[in-house]
Design an enzyme around this catalytic site. Sequence first.
Site, PDB file in Angstrom:
ATOM      1  N   ALA A 171      42.572  86.304  13.786  1.00 10.52           N
ATOM      2  CA  ALA A 171      42.015  87.370  14.618  1.00 10.52           C
ATOM      3  C   ALA A 171      40.487  87.268  14.668  1.00 10.52           C
ATOM      4  O   ALA A 171      39.878  87.416  15.729  1.00 10.52           O
ATOM      5  CB  ALA A 171      42.446  88.735  14.093  1.00 10.52           C
ATOM      6  N   ASP A 172      39.873  87.022  13.540  1.00  8.05           N
ATOM      7  CA  ASP A 172      38.412  86.875  13.489  1.00  8.05           C
ATOM      8  C   ASP A 172      37.937  85.693  14.331  1.00  8.05           C
ATOM      9  O   ASP A 172      37.072  85.827  15.195  1.00  8.05           O
ATOM     10  CB  ASP A 172      37.953  86.667  12.037  1.00  8.05           C
ATOM     11  N   ILE A 173      38.483  84.518  14.049  1.00  6.57           N
ATOM     12  CA  ILE A 173      38.040  83.320  14.752  1.00  6.57           C
ATOM     13  C   ILE A 173      38.447  83.382  16.219  1.00  6.57           C
ATOM     14  O   ILE A 173      37.678  83.002  17.115  1.00  6.57           O
ATOM     15  CB  ILE A 173      38.596  82.049  14.091  1.00  6.57           C
TER      16      ILE A 173
END
Length: 400
Positions: A171-173
């Site tokens: 989700a972050d990347i």
Amino acid sequence: MTRPLPLQGVRVLDISQVMAGPYACMLLGDLGADVIKIEPPRTGDQTRGAMGFKMKGPDSLGFLNMNRNKRSVVLDLKSAAGRSVLLRLVKEADILIENYRPGAMKRLGLGYEVLKEVNPRLVYTSISGFGQTGPWADRPGFDLMAQAMSGVMSVTGYPNSPPVKAGVPVADIGCALFAVYGTLSAYIGAKTTGQGQYVDAALFDSAMAFSVWDICDYWGTGKPPEPLGTANKMTAPYQAMASSDGWFVMGANNQKLWVQLCTLMGREELLQDERFSTIALRLANRQALQEELEATFKQKPKDYWVDTLLANGIPAGPILSYPEAFGSEHGKARQMRMEIDHPKEGKVPNIGFAVKLSGTPQQVRRHPPLLGEHTHEVLAELGIGEDEREHLMASGAFGA
């Protein structure tokens, strides 16, 4: 003659911490943008002190892998003097990326509606857990929550196992990548119209955007998808298989490869087995299919099967640890580990560039900055002399 990097001359203000925002800004810096990282006094980006083990200097290896090609300026945005400096930077900026909680920048008087009056062509990108609108907008958002609430964790792991998140922060990347996509699109548009815009990027939305196969399965069948381990809901066999000395992955994901596989293994009788005659039937009988194939795979080691399958046109591969992947001949050939110079650490390992540009390859032009390393340099570029700098310091622009 060396060609300029694609984003040379683009100025980015990085008002973000931890992962998604800093990673997105680093990607822009790798492509030539002048990224000015605005950090709070004393501690700076929270990631500087993360990871639980110490380097020679005060910054973590995680920070050093997400903040190359940036300059660091310390500003206390809670002070009027600090905000005044930021407004002067905004006048000269093309892009601003922030990942404060929704509404925080607005409460500081630094929301998009204010800053677009200062610079109408500014592209203002906000990264958050759940976006700027909707009933969950005010929730704190981290990769774990986004994976859980987007559906990603519902299909990760094995059937009937406890909840499992993806091993890497998808989700972050993913949000960082979507933010770069939206930001650069808006920037290109502003070059034509002279008008920037607001970009709202969310970890939740980004994780959901990865769900193509899973949600289409649900929309088509009405049955919520479930974890399958390494298997695939679209075809079989396409998963990890056990050999005599461990696991490997393989895929005979069409009828031609299925016939080749059975012939190669000396298991032609499987071609006559009604349970496996079509992809749909192989999917319906996936467990029995795996047991039949592993009865043969377990007779020889994994390296034999990987080499044999590849030699016969059937996709296969070993399951590598990170040290093995980065140390592999292919990882080295793709330059996925590089070393950069750092004033405190000496040579620092960094993950290599994930996309290769032939004409204007990315460059490491700046080491990950020390906290506030470029404050005076950037202030001088704004025309702020020593007297004004002393006044700003006394006014709390750079913290107490």
